[in-house]
Design a protein around this motif. Sequence first.
Motif, PDB file in Angstrom:
ATOM      1  N   GLY A  89     -48.729  81.562 -61.284  1.00  0.00           N
ATOM      2  CA  GLY A  89     -48.413  82.681 -60.412  1.00  0.00           C
ATOM      3  C   GLY A  89     -48.080  83.943 -61.179  1.00  0.00           C
ATOM      4  N   ALA A  90     -47.610  84.933 -60.424  1.00  0.00           N
ATOM      5  CA  ALA A  90     -47.253  86.228 -61.001  1.00  0.00           C
ATOM      6  C   ALA A  90     -45.786  86.513 -60.732  1.00  0.00           C
ATOM      7  CB  ALA A  90     -48.121  87.325 -60.389  1.00  0.00           C
ATOM      8  N   ASP A  91     -45.226  87.394 -61.519  1.00  0.00           N
ATOM      9  CA  ASP A  91     -43.839  87.801 -61.299  1.00  0.00           C
ATOM     10  C   ASP A  91     -43.746  88.606 -60.007  1.00  0.00           C
ATOM     11  OD1 ASP A  91     -41.164  88.022 -61.807  1.00  0.00           O
ATOM     12  OD2 ASP A  91     -41.357  89.518 -63.394  1.00  0.00           O
ATOM     13  N   LYS A  92     -42.556  88.685 -59.450  1.00  0.00           N
ATOM     14  CA  LYS A  92     -42.353  89.417 -58.191  1.00  0.00           C
ATOM     15  C   LYS A  92     -41.634  90.740 -58.478  1.00  0.00           C
ATOM     16  CE  LYS A  92     -42.067  85.257 -55.324  1.00  0.00           C
ATOM     17  NZ  LYS A  92     -43.413  85.393 -54.753  1.00  0.00           N
ATOM     18  N   PRO A  93     -42.208  91.844 -58.075  1.00  0.00           N
ATOM     19  CA  PRO A  93     -41.608  93.152 -58.404  1.00  0.00           C
ATOM     20  C   PRO A  93     -40.252  93.378 -57.754  1.00  0.00           C
ATOM     21  CG  PRO A  93     -43.435  93.407 -56.855  1.00  0.00           C
ATOM     22  CD  PRO A  93     -43.468  91.992 -57.326  1.00  0.00           C
ATOM     23  N   GLY A  94     -39.997  92.739 -56.599  1.00  0.00           N
ATOM     24  CA  GLY A  94     -38.750  93.001 -55.887  1.00  0.00           C
ATOM     25  C   GLY A  94     -37.660  91.978 -56.119  1.00  0.00           C
ATOM     26  N   ARG A  95     -37.846  91.072 -57.083  1.00  0.00           N
ATOM     27  CA  ARG A  95     -36.846  90.011 -57.280  1.00  0.00           C
ATOM     28  C   ARG A  95     -35.598  90.529 -57.999  1.00  0.00           C
ATOM     29  NH1 ARG A  95     -36.433  88.814 -62.567  1.00  0.00           N
ATOM     30  NH2 ARG A  95     -38.287  89.067 -63.884  1.00  0.00           N
ATOM     31  N   GLN A  96     -34.544  89.714 -57.948  1.00  0.00           N
ATOM     32  CA  GLN A  96     -33.331  90.017 -58.697  1.00  0.00           C
ATOM     33  C   GLN A  96     -33.583  89.851 -60.192  1.00  0.00           C
ATOM     34  OE1 GLN A  96     -30.920  87.131 -56.375  1.00  0.00           O
ATOM     35  NE2 GLN A  96     -29.436  88.772 -56.143  1.00  0.00           N
ATOM     36  N   ARG A  97     -32.790  90.568 -60.982  1.00  0.00           N
ATOM     37  CA  ARG A  97     -32.906  90.463 -62.436  1.00  0.00           C
ATOM     38  C   ARG A  97     -31.998  89.355 -62.952  1.00  0.00           C
ATOM     39  NH1 ARG A  97     -37.552  92.510 -63.021  1.00  0.00           N
ATOM     40  NH2 ARG A  97     -37.547  92.103 -60.796  1.00  0.00           N
ATOM     41  N   GLY A  98     -32.431  88.728 -64.034  1.00  0.00           N
ATOM     42  CA  GLY A  98     -31.637  87.671 -64.627  1.00  0.00           C
ATOM     43  C   GLY A  98     -30.504  88.219 -65.476  1.00  0.00           C
ATOM     44  N   GLY A  99     -29.587  87.324 -65.860  1.00  0.00           N
ATOM     45  CA  GLY A  99     -28.532  87.707 -66.792  1.00  0.00           C
ATOM     46  C   GLY A  99     -27.145  87.745 -66.186  1.00  0.00           C
ATOM     47  N   ARG A 100     -26.184  87.608 -67.047  1.00  0.00           N
ATOM     48  CA  ARG A 100     -24.781  87.564 -66.642  1.00  0.00           C
ATOM     49  C   ARG A 100     -24.298  88.914 -66.099  1.00  0.00           C
ATOM     50  NH1 ARG A 100     -20.488  84.160 -65.280  1.00  0.00           N
ATOM     51  NH2 ARG A 100     -18.628  85.434 -65.481  1.00  0.00           N
ATOM     52  N   ARG A 101     -24.791  90.002 -66.647  1.00  0.00           N
ATOM     53  CA  ARG A 101     -24.316  91.314 -66.193  1.00  0.00           C
ATOM     54  C   ARG A 101     -24.626  91.534 -64.717  1.00  0.00           C
ATOM     55  NH1 ARG A 101     -25.687  92.914 -71.584  1.00  0.00           N
ATOM     56  NH2 ARG A 101     -27.828  93.392 -71.005  1.00  0.00           N
ATOM     57  N   ALA A 102     -25.838  91.140 -64.294  1.00  0.00           N
ATOM     58  CA  ALA A 102     -26.193  91.301 -62.877  1.00  0.00           C
ATOM     59  C   ALA A 102     -25.284  90.465 -61.999  1.00  0.00           C
ATOM     60  CB  ALA A 102     -27.654  90.900 -62.660  1.00  0.00           C
ATOM     61  N   ALA A 103     -24.974  89.247 -62.441  1.00  0.00           N
ATOM     62  CA  ALA A 103     -24.082  88.382 -61.673  1.00  0.00           C
ATOM     63  C   ALA A 103     -22.679  88.961 -61.609  1.00  0.00           C
ATOM     64  CB  ALA A 103     -24.053  86.989 -62.293  1.00  0.00           C
ATOM     65  N   GLN A 104     -22.199  89.503 -62.717  1.00  0.00           N
ATOM     66  CA  GLN A 104     -20.864  90.088 -62.737  1.00  0.00           C
ATOM     67  C   GLN A 104     -20.777  91.308 -61.827  1.00  0.00           C
ATOM     68  OE1 GLN A 104     -20.473  90.477 -67.085  1.00  0.00           O
ATOM     69  NE2 GLN A 104     -18.687  89.129 -66.965  1.00  0.00           N
ATOM     70  N   ASN A 105     -21.867  92.074 -61.757  1.00  0.00           N
ATOM     71  CA  ASN A 105     -21.875  93.231 -60.850  1.00  0.00           C
ATOM     72  C   ASN A 105     -21.671  92.784 -59.412  1.00  0.00           C
ATOM     73  OD1 ASN A 105     -22.252  95.144 -62.846  1.00  0.00           O
ATOM     74  ND2 ASN A 105     -24.478  95.157 -62.667  1.00  0.00           N
ATOM     75  N   ILE A 106     -22.330  91.699 -59.031  1.00  0.00           N
ATOM     76  CA  ILE A 106     -22.166  91.184 -57.672  1.00  0.00           C
ATOM     77  C   ILE A 106     -20.744  90.692 -57.462  1.00  0.00           C
ATOM     78  CG2 ILE A 106     -22.859  89.377 -56.054  1.00  0.00           C
ATOM     79  CD1 ILE A 106     -25.662  89.542 -57.218  1.00  0.00           C
ATOM     80  N   LEU A 107     -20.230  89.947 -58.417  1.00  0.00           N
ATOM     81  CA  LEU A 107     -18.866  89.416 -58.294  1.00  0.00           C
ATOM     82  C   LEU A 107     -17.858  90.548 -58.110  1.00  0.00           C
ATOM     83  CD1 LEU A 107     -18.953  86.633 -61.027  1.00  0.00           C
ATOM     84  CD2 LEU A 107     -18.528  86.252 -58.594  1.00  0.00           C
ATOM     85  N   SER A 108     -18.052  91.642 -58.817  1.00  0.00           N
ATOM     86  CA  SER A 108     -17.087  92.748 -58.735  1.00  0.00           C
ATOM     87  C   SER A 108     -17.295  93.619 -57.503  1.00  0.00           C
ATOM     88  CB  SER A 108     -17.176  93.606 -60.007  1.00  0.00           C
ATOM     89  OG  SER A 108     -18.468  94.190 -60.133  1.00  0.00           O
ATOM     90  N   GLN A 109     -18.542  93.709 -57.020  1.00  0.00           N
ATOM     91  CA  GLN A 109     -18.827  94.615 -55.908  1.00  0.00           C
ATOM     92  C   GLN A 109     -18.761  93.952 -54.534  1.00  0.00           C
ATOM     93  OE1 GLN A 109     -22.579  96.586 -56.682  1.00  0.00           O
ATOM     94  NE2 GLN A 109     -21.948  97.238 -58.722  1.00  0.00           N
ATOM     95  N   PHE A 110     -19.158  92.681 -54.448  1.00  0.00           N
ATOM     96  CA  PHE A 110     -19.211  92.052 -53.127  1.00  0.00           C
ATOM     97  C   PHE A 110     -17.844  91.572 -52.648  1.00  0.00           C
ATOM     98  CE2 PHE A 110     -19.564  88.330 -50.371  1.00  0.00           C
ATOM     99  CZ  PHE A 110     -20.321  88.845 -49.338  1.00  0.00           C
ATOM    100  N   PHE A 111     -17.061  91.038 -53.555  1.00  0.00           N
ATOM    101  CA  PHE A 111     -15.833  90.376 -53.117  1.00  0.00           C
ATOM    102  C   PHE A 111     -14.687  91.365 -52.940  1.00  0.00           C
ATOM    103  CE2 PHE A 111     -18.310  86.836 -54.741  1.00  0.00           C
ATOM    104  CZ  PHE A 111     -18.179  85.958 -53.670  1.00  0.00           C
ATOM    105  N   ASN A 112     -14.650  91.917 -51.720  1.00  0.00           N
ATOM    106  CA  ASN A 112     -13.538  92.752 -51.289  1.00  0.00           C
ATOM    107  C   ASN A 112     -13.297  92.495 -49.814  1.00  0.00           C
ATOM    108  OD1 ASN A 112     -15.345  94.570 -49.750  1.00  0.00           O
ATOM    109  ND2 ASN A 112     -16.006  95.288 -51.777  1.00  0.00           N
ATOM    110  N   VAL A 113     -12.225  93.030 -49.294  1.00  0.00           N
ATOM    111  CA  VAL A 113     -11.834  92.750 -47.905  1.00  0.00           C
ATOM    112  C   VAL A 113     -12.913  93.198 -46.930  1.00  0.00           C
ATOM    113  CG1 VAL A 113     -10.176  93.356 -46.093  1.00  0.00           C
ATOM    114  CG2 VAL A 113      -9.357  92.793 -48.399  1.00  0.00           C
ATOM    115  N   ARG A 114     -13.505  94.353 -47.166  1.00  0.00           N
ATOM    116  CA  ARG A 114     -14.506  94.882 -46.246  1.00  0.00           C
ATOM    117  C   ARG A 114     -15.721  93.959 -46.156  1.00  0.00           C
ATOM    118  NH1 ARG A 114     -19.017  98.336 -47.052  1.00  0.00           N
ATOM    119  NH2 ARG A 114     -19.578  99.556 -45.195  1.00  0.00           N
ATOM    120  N   ASN A 115     -16.278  93.580 -47.282  1.00  0.00           N
ATOM    121  CA  ASN A 115     -17.497  92.762 -47.281  1.00  0.00           C
ATOM    122  C   ASN A 115     -17.262  91.367 -46.734  1.00  0.00           C
ATOM    123  OD1 ASN A 115     -19.133  94.776 -48.314  1.00  0.00           O
ATOM    124  ND2 ASN A 115     -18.867  94.144 -50.440  1.00  0.00           N
ATOM    125  N   LEU A 116     -16.149  90.753 -47.109  1.00  0.00           N
ATOM    126  CA  LEU A 116     -15.882  89.407 -46.620  1.00  0.00           C
ATOM    127  C   LEU A 116     -15.573  89.422 -45.124  1.00  0.00           C
ATOM    128  CD1 LEU A 116     -16.019  86.774 -48.136  1.00  0.00           C
ATOM    129  CD2 LEU A 116     -13.535  86.810 -48.400  1.00  0.00           C
TER     130      LEU A 116
END
Length: 498
Positions: free
Chosen positions: A185-212
Motif C-alpha cells: 500500500g501507500a502512506d496516508k497523507p492525513g494520518r497522525q505522525r509517529g513519535g513521543r512528542r506528538a503523543a505528549q502534545n495530546i496528553l497536555s492539550q486534551f486532558f483538561n476540564v473542558r475537554n473531558l
Amino acid sequence: MQIFWLKRNLRLRDSEPFFLSMKASRSHGRVLPLYIHEPGLIAQPDVSRQHQMFISETLAELSEELEALGGQLLQAIGETVSVLERIHRCSPITRIWTHRETTQNAQYQRDSAARAWCRENAVEMMEVEQNGVARGNQAPCPFAEYFSRSIQMSLKDPTGADLSQRFAPLPFATCNINDIPLAMGADKPGRQRGGRRAAQNILSQFFNVRNLSRYPARISSPNTAWDGCSRLSTYLAYGIVSDREIFQAVDGVISVGHSNLTAPEFGRLQDRARFFLERLNWRRQYLQVFESHPHVETRCMLPQFDGVREAEFDEGLFQAWSTGLTGIPFIDAAIRCLRECGWINMRLRATLVSFATMNLWLPTRRVAQFLATEFLDYEPGVHHVIHQIVSGTSDFQALMVYDPMKQALDHDPQGQFIRRWVPELCELNDGEIHDVSRTAGCHSQKADDVGLGPYPAPVVDCKLTAKSAKSRIHALKNGFPDPGPVGTETHSRQMGLL
C-alpha cells in the motif's frame, strides 16, 4: 549483554522492561536497545505502509531520546531468531527484556520462536505484562483496582539522566533505512505522525476540564469527534504511551476540577471521566478476550458461522464498499475519509463494519483484514474482537445492526461530513443528500476535478438486507438451520444492483 527488545512497546517513559534492564546492568551486563524490521511480519496482510511509516517516525524520535541518555538504538533487518543469533555471536546475550504482548498470531509465533531460542542458548527471556492483561493461570485484576494502583504508581521517566555507562555498544552497524522491505500500500497523507512528542502534545492539550466534560457529547458525530476524541488510540496501540499515563492524566483533571468547580459541576465532571474510563476498560476487556481466544483472528468465535458468509462472498460488493462506491453516502464518506486519514470515530467504525457484514453479508475476516490495513491505530486484540461482536459471530447477545441512513441523520444531519468526502453530492441540499433516490447519478464540478464520475445507485436496500441478516444470525445463534437470504437477492437484482 542484555537486550531491551522494542516491539509494539515503543517508549522509555513508564517502560518497566527498560527500567529493569538498566537496574540489572551491573549484574547481567550492559543494555542494547533493539528494534527488528522483520520481513515476515512486514509482509503480513494486516500490515500496511502507513503503519511502517508511523513506526519509522517513532523510532527516529526514540533513537534521539536514547542518544540523549548516552545510548544507541540498534535497528536490524531480518527474522528475530537470526538477528538474535547474530548479536549473540558478537557479544553473548544474558537477558532479553520486553513487554508481553497480546497481538496477532504471526507476532505470537515470532515471540514463541524467540523464547525457544532463549531456552536453547541459556538466555533469560524477561517478559513484563502490560495493560493489566492476564495470561495462563493468572486471574485478571478488576478494573477499579487496576486503575487505583495505576494512579498511585510513580512512573519512571529517564529524561535528563546520564545512563551512558549502562548501555552496550552496537555489535554491528544499524541497518540502512532504504534496505527495509516495504509494506504493501501507500502512506496516508492525513494520518497522525509517529513519535513521543506528538503523543505528549495530546496528553497536555486534551486532558483538561473542558475537554473531558464535553467528551461524551462529541464522540459520536464525525464532525465533532475529530477533536472531541482524545486521538490517543494509535499511541496506545504502539505503546508510545501507556494506559497508566492516561489514567494519571484523567486523575489530574479530576483533581483540578475538585479544586475549581462547584459540587454539581464536579459531579458532572466525575460522570464524564467515568464515561471516558469505561472506554479504556472496554479496551482492556477486548484484549483479555483475545488473549484467551486468539483464534478469533482467523475464525468465528461461534463455529456455526464459519464459512457461512464466505459461501456467498461477492467481490463486486466488497470492491464497492472498500472504495467508497456503495451509493450509501454516509458509508462512502466514512471509507473515503478512512483511506485518506487512517482514522474514523468509534460509532462510524461500527456503522462501517455493520454495513459490510450485515447489509452486504461480507465475511468478517475479509472485512477485518482490510480495515486492519486502513486503521492506523490497528490493535489486533481490540480490532478482531470488536469485528466479531459487530458482525454477530460472537456470544455477545445483542445484535449491533447500525442503520446507515439513521446514523447519517442523527450524526451528520446537515451533511457536512458527506459533502467533504463525497464531492459528487456537494451541490445537494440538506434533505436531498440523505435521500438515495436523489443521490444516484449526481455529479459536480468538484467531483469532476478529482476524477470522480456520477454517484452510483445503492448496491443494496438497507432495510431489507438488515432484516435478512438479523433473521439469519438469530437462527444460527439459536441452533436452527440458516434460512439463507430472506427477500433480498431478488429485490437487489430487480434494482439492477447485483
